[in-house]
Scaffold this motif. Structure first.
Motif, PDB file in Angstrom:
ATOM      1  N   THR A   1       0.836  -1.197   0.000  1.00  0.00           N
ATOM      2  CA  THR A   1       0.000   0.000   0.000  1.00  0.00           C
ATOM      3  C   THR A   1       0.875   1.253   0.000  1.00  0.00           C
ATOM      4  O   THR A   1       1.789   1.383   0.792  1.00  0.00           O
ATOM      5  CB  THR A   1      -0.910   0.023   1.240  1.00  0.00           C
ATOM      6  OG1 THR A   1      -1.717  -1.145   1.226  1.00  0.00           O
ATOM      7  CG2 THR A   1      -1.795   1.251   1.229  1.00  0.00           C
ATOM      8  N   SER A   2       0.581   2.151  -0.923  1.00  0.00           N
ATOM      9  CA  SER A   2       1.351   3.383  -0.985  1.00  0.00           C
ATOM     10  C   SER A   2       0.827   4.393   0.035  1.00  0.00           C
ATOM     11  O   SER A   2      -0.350   4.391   0.383  1.00  0.00           O
ATOM     12  CB  SER A   2       1.267   3.971  -2.398  1.00  0.00           C
ATOM     13  OG  SER A   2       2.049   5.133  -2.494  1.00  0.00           O
ATOM     14  N   PHE A   3       1.694   5.251   0.495  1.00  0.00           N
ATOM     15  CA  PHE A   3       1.332   6.308   1.424  1.00  0.00           C
ATOM     16  C   PHE A   3       2.200   7.517   1.083  1.00  0.00           C
ATOM     17  O   PHE A   3       3.196   7.418   0.360  1.00  0.00           O
ATOM     18  CB  PHE A   3       1.554   5.867   2.881  1.00  0.00           C
ATOM     19  CG  PHE A   3       2.985   5.522   3.196  1.00  0.00           C
ATOM     20  CD1 PHE A   3       3.829   6.443   3.796  1.00  0.00           C
ATOM     21  CD2 PHE A   3       3.503   4.263   2.877  1.00  0.00           C
ATOM     22  CE1 PHE A   3       5.141   6.129   4.084  1.00  0.00           C
ATOM     23  CE2 PHE A   3       4.832   3.945   3.150  1.00  0.00           C
ATOM     24  CZ  PHE A   3       5.649   4.875   3.755  1.00  0.00           C
ATOM     25  N   THR A   4       1.833   8.671   1.597  1.00  0.00           N
ATOM     26  CA  THR A   4       2.552   9.901   1.283  1.00  0.00           C
ATOM     27  C   THR A   4       2.988  10.600   2.568  1.00  0.00           C
ATOM     28  O   THR A   4       2.184  10.733   3.497  1.00  0.00           O
ATOM     29  CB  THR A   4       1.670  10.857   0.457  1.00  0.00           C
ATOM     30  OG1 THR A   4       1.313  10.223  -0.776  1.00  0.00           O
ATOM     31  CG2 THR A   4       2.397  12.161   0.161  1.00  0.00           C
ATOM     32  N   VAL A   5       4.229  11.029   2.596  1.00  0.00           N
ATOM     33  CA  VAL A   5       4.754  11.832   3.700  1.00  0.00           C
ATOM     34  C   VAL A   5       5.172  13.184   3.143  1.00  0.00           C
ATOM     35  O   VAL A   5       5.869  13.263   2.124  1.00  0.00           O
ATOM     36  CB  VAL A   5       5.951  11.152   4.387  1.00  0.00           C
ATOM     37  CG1 VAL A   5       6.509  12.052   5.505  1.00  0.00           C
ATOM     38  CG2 VAL A   5       5.556   9.801   4.955  1.00  0.00           C
TER      39      VAL A   5
ATOM     40  N   ILE B   1       6.248  20.367   0.546  1.00  0.00           N
ATOM     41  CA  ILE B   1       5.242  21.429   0.633  1.00  0.00           C
ATOM     42  C   ILE B   1       5.920  22.624   1.287  1.00  0.00           C
ATOM     43  O   ILE B   1       6.340  22.564   2.439  1.00  0.00           O
ATOM     44  CB  ILE B   1       4.015  20.976   1.442  1.00  0.00           C
ATOM     45  CG1 ILE B   1       3.406  19.714   0.820  1.00  0.00           C
ATOM     46  CG2 ILE B   1       2.981  22.082   1.516  1.00  0.00           C
ATOM     47  CD1 ILE B   1       2.285  19.101   1.624  1.00  0.00           C
ATOM     48  N   THR B   2       6.017  23.712   0.547  1.00  0.00           N
ATOM     49  CA  THR B   2       6.857  24.833   0.959  1.00  0.00           C
ATOM     50  C   THR B   2       6.225  26.168   0.601  1.00  0.00           C
ATOM     51  O   THR B   2       5.449  26.267  -0.347  1.00  0.00           O
ATOM     52  CB  THR B   2       8.243  24.720   0.282  1.00  0.00           C
ATOM     53  OG1 THR B   2       9.032  25.882   0.570  1.00  0.00           O
ATOM     54  CG2 THR B   2       8.128  24.585  -1.226  1.00  0.00           C
TER      55      THR B   2
ATOM     56  N   VAL C   1      12.212  13.743  -5.251  1.00  0.00           N
ATOM     57  CA  VAL C   1      10.928  13.618  -4.560  1.00  0.00           C
ATOM     58  C   VAL C   1       9.841  13.406  -5.607  1.00  0.00           C
ATOM     59  O   VAL C   1      10.064  13.583  -6.806  1.00  0.00           O
ATOM     60  CB  VAL C   1      10.625  14.861  -3.700  1.00  0.00           C
ATOM     61  CG1 VAL C   1      11.744  15.098  -2.689  1.00  0.00           C
ATOM     62  CG2 VAL C   1      10.415  16.100  -4.558  1.00  0.00           C
ATOM     63  N   ASP C   2       8.659  13.022  -5.143  1.00  0.00           N
ATOM     64  CA  ASP C   2       7.587  12.694  -6.075  1.00  0.00           C
ATOM     65  C   ASP C   2       6.781  13.894  -6.520  1.00  0.00           C
ATOM     66  O   ASP C   2       6.219  13.897  -7.616  1.00  0.00           O
ATOM     67  CB  ASP C   2       6.664  11.649  -5.436  1.00  0.00           C
ATOM     68  CG  ASP C   2       7.393  10.343  -5.172  1.00  0.00           C
ATOM     69  OD1 ASP C   2       7.658   9.621  -6.141  1.00  0.00           O
ATOM     70  OD2 ASP C   2       7.731  10.081  -4.004  1.00  0.00           O
ATOM     71  N   ASP C   3       6.708  14.915  -5.682  1.00  0.00           N
ATOM     72  CA  ASP C   3       5.930  16.095  -6.048  1.00  0.00           C
ATOM     73  C   ASP C   3       6.385  17.277  -5.202  1.00  0.00           C
ATOM     74  O   ASP C   3       6.967  17.099  -4.127  1.00  0.00           O
ATOM     75  CB  ASP C   3       4.435  15.839  -5.828  1.00  0.00           C
ATOM     76  CG  ASP C   3       3.549  16.762  -6.638  1.00  0.00           C
ATOM     77  OD1 ASP C   3       4.084  17.586  -7.400  1.00  0.00           O
ATOM     78  OD2 ASP C   3       2.315  16.666  -6.493  1.00  0.00           O
ATOM     79  N   VAL C   4       6.118  18.474  -5.707  1.00  0.00           N
ATOM     80  CA  VAL C   4       6.413  19.713  -4.983  1.00  0.00           C
ATOM     81  C   VAL C   4       5.179  20.598  -5.041  1.00  0.00           C
ATOM     82  O   VAL C   4       4.621  20.834  -6.110  1.00  0.00           O
ATOM     83  CB  VAL C   4       7.608  20.460  -5.595  1.00  0.00           C
ATOM     84  CG1 VAL C   4       7.805  21.810  -4.902  1.00  0.00           C
ATOM     85  CG2 VAL C   4       8.886  19.626  -5.509  1.00  0.00           C
ATOM     86  N   GLU C   5       4.751  21.061  -3.878  1.00  0.00           N
ATOM     87  CA  GLU C   5       3.649  22.013  -3.786  1.00  0.00           C
ATOM     88  C   GLU C   5       4.218  23.309  -3.225  1.00  0.00           C
ATOM     89  O   GLU C   5       4.606  23.379  -2.056  1.00  0.00           O
ATOM     90  CB  GLU C   5       2.555  21.475  -2.867  1.00  0.00           C
ATOM     91  CG  GLU C   5       1.334  22.363  -2.766  1.00  0.00           C
ATOM     92  CD  GLU C   5       0.472  22.372  -4.015  1.00  0.00           C
ATOM     93  OE1 GLU C   5      -0.233  23.373  -4.242  1.00  0.00           O
ATOM     94  OE2 GLU C   5       0.514  21.372  -4.759  1.00  0.00           O
TER      95      GLU C   5
END
Length: 209
Positions: free
Chosen positions: A2-6, A104-105, A123-127
């Motif tokens: 199961t994938s999860f996000t930190v 997230i920044t 990293v997988d994504d940047v917000e």
């Protein structure tokens, strides 16, 4: 698996950006003729750029100062940035466990990616352009199970999103301040992060067993 996000903050959580930010403010001060105490600026990194510039520029000039600062940023701020202790290992631990990492920044996303590329942190994504409630919204949208940050506002965002906040005292806020802001755990640096991963990963997911 199961994938999860930190979620992770960037400045003073994953990278030490103080030398480059100081250099950018010096360049901005020289270009505009407006004095800026750069040592004071880098001692309180975290809040959005606009908030910091209000300490030095008249309100009517802040928008222009923001534009000028961001134009200077790639030239002055990226090369001096360095990974903080344990940052690469923390990201690797999440990925090894089958998870995703989102940064997230409050920094603009493209500038954050320049830092990440420079230090070689995938990293997988940047917000970007997210602060306080904006960080909480980004955490909920990502369905994150935890948020790691160095500022009391990061811990407030985690609390608002209903997930554990892991504080690191590598930034402007003390361990006591991070705890008071709602941190479920406070670390001296990210070298100890792997020990926290099981609790933030399992905690929000154990609801039907």
């Amino acid at each position: 698996m199961t994938s999860f996000t930190v979620g992770f903050d960037l400045d003073m959580t994953l990278i030490d950006s103080r030398p480059g930010i100081a250099a950018t403010y010096r360049a901005l001060s020289e270009a505009t003729g407006v004095p800026v105490d750069v040592d004071l600026v880098v001692s309180r990194l975290g809040p959005p750029l606009e908030q910091e510039l209000l300490h030095w520029f008249p309100a009517a000039q802040v928008t222009g100062a923001v534009t000028r600062y961001r134009a200077l940023y790639p030239r002055y701020a990226i090369e001096p940035s360095r990974l903080l202790p344990g940052a690469a290992e923390a990201v690797a631990a999440v990925k090894k466990a089958g998870g995703r990492v989102i940064v997230i920044t409050a920094k603009r996303g493209d500038l954050a990616r320049l830092h990440l590329d420079h230090v070689g942190l995938a990293v997988d994504d940047v917000e970007g352009l997210a602060w306080a409630d904006g960080k909480a919204r980004a955490l909920r949208a990502a369905d994150a199970v935890g948020y790691v940050g160095d500022h009391i506002a990061d811990m407030g965002a985690a609390v608002a999103a209903g997930i554990p906040g892991i504080g690191v005292s590598t930034g402007p806020c003390s361990a006591a301040e991070l705890t008071a802001a709602g941190a479920s755990r406070v670390l001296s640096d990210l070298t100890l992060f792997a020990n926290c991963l099981p609790e933030i990963r399992v905690g929000p997911q154990v609801s039907d067993s």
